[in-house]
Design a protein around this motif. Structure first.
Motif, PDB file in Angstrom:
ATOM      1  N   GLY A 248       0.817  -1.208   0.000  1.00  0.00           N
ATOM      2  CA  GLY A 248       0.000   0.000   0.000  1.00  0.00           C
ATOM      3  C   GLY A 248       0.849   1.255   0.000  1.00  0.00           C
ATOM      4  N   ARG A 249       1.935   1.248   0.774  1.00  0.00           N
ATOM      5  CA  ARG A 249       2.832   2.402   0.817  1.00  0.00           C
ATOM      6  C   ARG A 249       3.456   2.653  -0.558  1.00  0.00           C
ATOM      7  NH1 ARG A 249       7.876   3.550   0.782  1.00  0.00           N
ATOM      8  NH2 ARG A 249       8.521   1.367   0.666  1.00  0.00           N
TER       9      ARG A 249
ATOM     10  N   LEU B 205       2.250   1.615  -3.493  1.00  0.00           N
ATOM     11  CA  LEU B 205       1.188   2.037  -4.413  1.00  0.00           C
ATOM     12  C   LEU B 205       0.907   3.529  -4.261  1.00  0.00           C
ATOM     13  CD1 LEU B 205      -1.372  -0.906  -4.109  1.00  0.00           C
ATOM     14  CD2 LEU B 205      -0.073  -0.287  -6.152  1.00  0.00           C
ATOM     15  N   LYS B 206       0.915   3.986  -3.032  1.00  0.00           N
ATOM     16  CA  LYS B 206       0.670   5.413  -2.783  1.00  0.00           C
ATOM     17  C   LYS B 206       1.744   6.267  -3.457  1.00  0.00           C
ATOM     18  CE  LYS B 206      -0.158   8.676   1.000  1.00  0.00           C
ATOM     19  NZ  LYS B 206      -0.245   8.842   2.471  1.00  0.00           N
ATOM     20  N   THR B 207       2.994   5.802  -3.385  1.00  0.00           N
ATOM     21  CA  THR B 207       4.096   6.524  -4.031  1.00  0.00           C
ATOM     22  C   THR B 207       3.877   6.609  -5.535  1.00  0.00           C
ATOM     23  OG1 THR B 207       5.693   5.868  -2.337  1.00  0.00           O
ATOM     24  CG2 THR B 207       6.581   6.478  -4.491  1.00  0.00           C
ATOM     25  N   GLU B 208       3.530   5.481  -6.149  1.00  0.00           N
ATOM     26  CA  GLU B 208       3.351   5.463  -7.610  1.00  0.00           C
ATOM     27  C   GLU B 208       2.085   6.200  -8.031  1.00  0.00           C
ATOM     28  OE1 GLU B 208       3.972   4.659 -11.694  1.00  0.00           O
ATOM     29  OE2 GLU B 208       5.283   4.817  -9.950  1.00  0.00           O
ATOM     30  N   PHE B 209       0.987   6.000  -7.329  1.00  0.00           N
ATOM     31  CA  PHE B 209      -0.241   6.717  -7.653  1.00  0.00           C
ATOM     32  C   PHE B 209      -0.011   8.225  -7.598  1.00  0.00           C
ATOM     33  CE2 PHE B 209      -3.359   3.181  -6.094  1.00  0.00           C
ATOM     34  CZ  PHE B 209      -3.158   2.492  -7.275  1.00  0.00           C
ATOM     35  N   THR B 210       0.661   8.663  -6.544  1.00  0.00           N
ATOM     36  CA  THR B 210       0.914  10.095  -6.376  1.00  0.00           C
ATOM     37  C   THR B 210       1.751  10.642  -7.523  1.00  0.00           C
ATOM     38  OG1 THR B 210       0.795   9.888  -3.956  1.00  0.00           O
ATOM     39  CG2 THR B 210       1.894  11.843  -4.837  1.00  0.00           C
ATOM     40  N   ALA B 211       2.750   9.877  -7.944  1.00  0.00           N
ATOM     41  CA  ALA B 211       3.600  10.302  -9.056  1.00  0.00           C
ATOM     42  C   ALA B 211       2.802  10.393 -10.355  1.00  0.00           C
ATOM     43  CB  ALA B 211       4.775   9.333  -9.216  1.00  0.00           C
ATOM     44  N   GLN B 212       1.934   9.417 -10.598  1.00  0.00           N
ATOM     45  CA  GLN B 212       1.131   9.438 -11.816  1.00  0.00           C
ATOM     46  C   GLN B 212       0.124  10.585 -11.802  1.00  0.00           C
ATOM     47  OE1 GLN B 212      -0.535   5.661 -13.037  1.00  0.00           O
ATOM     48  NE2 GLN B 212       1.370   4.550 -12.677  1.00  0.00           N
ATOM     49  N   ILE B 213      -0.507  10.810 -10.669  1.00  0.00           N
ATOM     50  CA  ILE B 213      -1.465  11.914 -10.540  1.00  0.00           C
ATOM     51  C   ILE B 213      -0.775  13.247 -10.789  1.00  0.00           C
ATOM     52  CG2 ILE B 213      -2.878  13.201  -8.884  1.00  0.00           C
ATOM     53  CD1 ILE B 213      -3.539  10.441  -7.588  1.00  0.00           C
TER      54      ILE B 213
ATOM     55  N   HIS C  18      -6.661   1.463 -14.536  1.00  0.00           N
ATOM     56  CA  HIS C  18      -6.605   0.502 -15.631  1.00  0.00           C
ATOM     57  C   HIS C  18      -6.956  -0.883 -15.110  1.00  0.00           C
ATOM     58  CE1 HIS C  18      -5.481  -0.837 -19.544  1.00  0.00           C
ATOM     59  NE2 HIS C  18      -4.376  -1.452 -19.188  1.00  0.00           N
ATOM     60  N   GLN C  19      -8.085  -1.428 -15.569  1.00  0.00           N
ATOM     61  CA  GLN C  19      -8.592  -2.731 -15.142  1.00  0.00           C
ATOM     62  C   GLN C  19      -9.154  -2.719 -13.712  1.00  0.00           C
ATOM     63  OE1 GLN C  19      -8.810  -5.496 -17.269  1.00  0.00           O
ATOM     64  NE2 GLN C  19      -8.179  -4.019 -18.827  1.00  0.00           N
ATOM     65  N   HIS C  20      -9.409  -1.552 -13.164  1.00  0.00           N
ATOM     66  CA  HIS C  20     -10.149  -1.369 -11.899  1.00  0.00           C
ATOM     67  C   HIS C  20      -9.503  -1.946 -10.634  1.00  0.00           C
ATOM     68  CE1 HIS C  20     -13.274  -0.378 -14.813  1.00  0.00           C
ATOM     69  NE2 HIS C  20     -13.236  -1.606 -15.281  1.00  0.00           N
ATOM     70  N   PRO C  21      -8.177  -2.058 -10.515  1.00  0.00           N
ATOM     71  CA  PRO C  21      -7.638  -2.574  -9.246  1.00  0.00           C
ATOM     72  C   PRO C  21      -7.869  -1.633  -8.073  1.00  0.00           C
ATOM     73  CG  PRO C  21      -5.854  -1.760 -10.612  1.00  0.00           C
ATOM     74  CD  PRO C  21      -7.085  -1.776 -11.478  1.00  0.00           C
ATOM     75  N   HIS C  22      -8.172  -0.371  -8.349  1.00  0.00           N
ATOM     76  CA  HIS C  22      -8.423   0.565  -7.248  1.00  0.00           C
ATOM     77  C   HIS C  22      -9.652   0.187  -6.441  1.00  0.00           C
ATOM     78  CE1 HIS C  22     -11.433   2.195 -10.038  1.00  0.00           C
ATOM     79  NE2 HIS C  22     -11.953   2.868  -9.019  1.00  0.00           N
ATOM     80  N   MET C  23     -10.515  -0.682  -6.992  1.00  0.00           N
ATOM     81  CA  MET C  23     -11.719  -1.114  -6.274  1.00  0.00           C
ATOM     82  C   MET C  23     -11.418  -2.112  -5.166  1.00  0.00           C
ATOM     83  SD  MET C  23     -14.470   0.421  -7.339  1.00  0.00           S
ATOM     84  CE  MET C  23     -15.760  -0.699  -6.808  1.00  0.00           C
ATOM     85  N   ILE C  24     -10.264  -2.777  -5.215  1.00  0.00           N
ATOM     86  CA  ILE C  24      -9.872  -3.708  -4.152  1.00  0.00           C
ATOM     87  C   ILE C  24      -9.727  -2.905  -2.868  1.00  0.00           C
ATOM     88  CG2 ILE C  24      -8.096  -5.332  -3.394  1.00  0.00           C
ATOM     89  CD1 ILE C  24      -7.470  -5.784  -6.409  1.00  0.00           C
ATOM     90  N   PRO C  25     -10.388  -3.273  -1.792  1.00  0.00           N
ATOM     91  CA  PRO C  25     -10.485  -2.408  -0.610  1.00  0.00           C
ATOM     92  C   PRO C  25      -9.192  -1.796  -0.102  1.00  0.00           C
ATOM     93  CG  PRO C  25     -12.018  -4.217  -0.400  1.00  0.00           C
ATOM     94  CD  PRO C  25     -11.248  -4.474  -1.663  1.00  0.00           C
ATOM     95  N   PHE C  26      -8.107  -2.565   0.021  1.00  0.00           N
ATOM     96  CA  PHE C  26      -6.892  -1.960   0.568  1.00  0.00           C
ATOM     97  C   PHE C  26      -6.282  -0.966  -0.427  1.00  0.00           C
ATOM     98  CE2 PHE C  26      -4.200  -4.834  -1.873  1.00  0.00           C
ATOM     99  CZ  PHE C  26      -2.950  -4.223  -1.897  1.00  0.00           C
ATOM    100  N   VAL C  27      -6.477  -1.202  -1.730  1.00  0.00           N
ATOM    101  CA  VAL C  27      -6.012  -0.253  -2.743  1.00  0.00           C
ATOM    102  C   VAL C  27      -6.893   0.996  -2.721  1.00  0.00           C
ATOM    103  CG1 VAL C  27      -5.465   0.092  -5.183  1.00  0.00           C
ATOM    104  CG2 VAL C  27      -5.187  -2.176  -4.156  1.00  0.00           C
ATOM    105  N   PHE C  28      -8.193   0.795  -2.537  1.00  0.00           N
ATOM    106  CA  PHE C  28      -9.117   1.922  -2.440  1.00  0.00           C
ATOM    107  C   PHE C  28      -8.750   2.802  -1.251  1.00  0.00           C
ATOM    108  CE2 PHE C  28     -13.167   4.136  -2.081  1.00  0.00           C
ATOM    109  CZ  PHE C  28     -13.558   4.259  -3.403  1.00  0.00           C
ATOM    110  N   ASP C  29      -8.338   2.184  -0.153  1.00  0.00           N
ATOM    111  CA  ASP C  29      -7.922   2.946   1.023  1.00  0.00           C
ATOM    112  C   ASP C  29      -6.718   3.836   0.717  1.00  0.00           C
ATOM    113  OD1 ASP C  29      -9.947   1.929   2.595  1.00  0.00           O
ATOM    114  OD2 ASP C  29      -8.710   0.337   3.473  1.00  0.00           O
ATOM    115  N   VAL C  30      -5.841   3.362  -0.158  1.00  0.00           N
ATOM    116  CA  VAL C  30      -4.699   4.184  -0.567  1.00  0.00           C
ATOM    117  C   VAL C  30      -5.191   5.444  -1.279  1.00  0.00           C
ATOM    118  CG1 VAL C  30      -2.672   4.295  -2.070  1.00  0.00           C
ATOM    119  CG2 VAL C  30      -3.122   2.230  -0.734  1.00  0.00           C
ATOM    120  N   LEU C  31      -6.173   5.281  -2.175  1.00  0.00           N
ATOM    121  CA  LEU C  31      -6.739   6.445  -2.862  1.00  0.00           C
ATOM    122  C   LEU C  31      -7.384   7.408  -1.879  1.00  0.00           C
ATOM    123  CD1 LEU C  31      -8.424   5.390  -6.222  1.00  0.00           C
ATOM    124  CD2 LEU C  31      -6.115   6.187  -5.787  1.00  0.00           C
ATOM    125  N   MET C  32      -8.031   6.858  -0.862  1.00  0.00           N
ATOM    126  CA  MET C  32      -8.670   7.721   0.123  1.00  0.00           C
ATOM    127  C   MET C  32      -7.624   8.510   0.912  1.00  0.00           C
ATOM    128  SD  MET C  32     -11.900   7.365  -0.452  1.00  0.00           S
ATOM    129  CE  MET C  32     -11.284   7.325  -2.168  1.00  0.00           C
TER     130      MET C  32
END
Length: 300
Positions: A114-115, A117-125, A142-156
Motif C-alpha cells: 500500500g505504501r 502504491l501510494k508513491t506510484e499513484f501520487t507520481a502518476q497523478i 486501468h482494469q479497476h484494481p483501485h476497487m480492491i479495498p486496501f487499494v481503495f484505502d490508498v486512494l482515500m
C-alpha cells in the motif's frame, strides 16, 4: 453531448499515439463527455501535445480522469521506491490477482505494498495534473484494481492529503437488473466479465461508503459485463433500462468505451503483457468506436 443522467466516457487515452488520436477525434466530433488518461506509457508527452492542440479548437473540454496504471508498462517512480511493484527494469510485475490476494493476506505485506502504491499513484497523478493543468482530480484505474479495498484505502489517503481536491472516483458498480430484462443476450456475456462484475459490485458496497464519508462524487458504471465489446446491438436494447435505473437511483451513469485502437507498428518493449496487448489491438475497439457515434444519434 452531456445528458443529465449519462456520462459518455473513453478509457485508455495515452496507451498509444494512434489510439489517442481516435479518442481525440471522437471528442472533437462531440460524442464524448469525459476521457481517462494513462500517464505511464512512453507516448504520454506526445499525446499531451495532441490534446493541447485539440483544445485550441475552442470546443468544450472533456472531463479528464487519471487512469492509474500499475498493471502494465513502466512505472513513473524510481524502481528503488517501489521494489515490490516492478521488475529489475522498472516494468510493473503486478497482476490483479496478486492485489486481490494481498487484500486477504498478511497485514505487514499489505501495508508495505500500500505504501508503494501510494508513491506510484501520487507520481502518476502529479504527472497528469502538471501536464494538463488540472484544478480538480478525477481518478480511476486501468482494469479497476483501485476497487480492491486496501487499494481503495490508498486512494482515500491520497484524497485526504492532496492539495488539489479529489472530486470524483470511479465506483465500478454496474447495475445488474437491466441485463436481466434481455434473456436473449445471456449467452453473449463473457464468463470472465461476469465474475469481474460480481466481485466489483461486492467491493463497491464498502467503497461507496468511503466516498460518501469524504463527500467525493461517483457514478454508476456500464462497461464491465460488455467490457471490450460495447456493441450497438446490445446497447440499443439495454440503453433505456440503464438510464431509467440511473434515474431511479438519482445517480449518473458512466457509459464506458475503449474506442482507441493501437496499431501493430506501435508495439514496443514496454508492452510486456500479451493479454493487455491483445486488448489494445483488438478489432472490437473499432466496434466500440462505431457504437459511440451511433449512440450520439440515438441521444440527439
Amino acid at each position: 453531448m452531456t445528458d443529465k443522467w449519462t456520462d459518455i466516457h473513453a478509457d485508455d487515452f495515452g496507451v498509444s499515439v494512434h489510439a489517442s488520436k481516435e479518442i481525440l477525434k471522437a471528442w472533437e466530433d462531440g460524442v464524448l463527455d469525459s476521457i481517462s488518461v494513462i500517464p505511464n506509457m512512453s507516448c504520454f508527452a506526445e499525446c499531451v501535445r495532441m490534446y493541447q492542440f485539440a483544445k485550441t479548437s475552442g470546443k468544450r473540454e472533456p472531463l479528464i480522469s487519471v487512469h492509474l496504471n500499475v498493471l502494465d508498462g513502466k512505472a513513473v517512480s524510481d524502481r528503488e521506491k517501489i521494489p515490490d511493484l516492478v521488475d529489475e527494469e522498472g516494468f510493473f510485475c503486478l497482476t490483479w490477482g496478486k492485489l486481490f490476494l494481498l487484500n486477504y493476506g498478511g497485514r505487514k505485506k499489505r501495508k508495505e505494498i500500500g505504501r508503494q502504491l501510494k508513491t506510484e499513484f501520487t507520481a502518476q497523478i502529479r504527472l497528469v495534473q502538471e501536464a494538463l493543468g488540472l484544478t480538480g482530480l478525477r481518478l480511476d484505474s486501468h482494469q479497476h484494481p483501485h476497487m480492491i479495498p486496501f487499494v481503495f484505502d490508498v486512494l482515500m489517503e491520497i484524497s485526504e492529503e492532496s492539495e488539489i481536491p479529489v472530486r470524483f472516483v470511479r465506483l465500478a458498480k454496474e447495475p445488474v437488473v437491466p441485463f436481466l430484462r434481455q434473456a436473449a443476450f445471456y449467452p453473449t456475456y463473457s464468463p470472465v466479465n461476469l465474475i469481474k462484475n460480481v466481485i466489483l459490485n461486492f467491493f463497491s458496497a464498502t467503497d461507496r461508503k468511503k466516498l460518501e464519508k469524504r463527500g467525493i462524487s461517483y457514478e454508476l458504471l456500464w462497461g464491465l459485463l460488455m467490457s471490450g465489446n460495447m456493441d450497438m446491438r446490445r446497447i440499443s436494447e439495454l440503453f433505456s433500462y440503464m438510464v431509467k435505473y440511473a434515474e431511479k437511483k438519482k445517480t449518473r451513469l458512466e457509459i464506458l468505451f475503449h474506442p482507441g485502437r493501437m496499431r501493430k507498428e506501435e508495439i514496443s518493449g514496454e508492452y510486456r503483457k500479451k493479454g493487455f496487448l491483445r486488448f489494445y489491438l483488438s478489432p472490437d475497439r473499432n466496434v466500440e468506436r462505431e457504437s459511440l457515434y451511433s449512440l450520439k444519434g440515438r441521444m440527439s
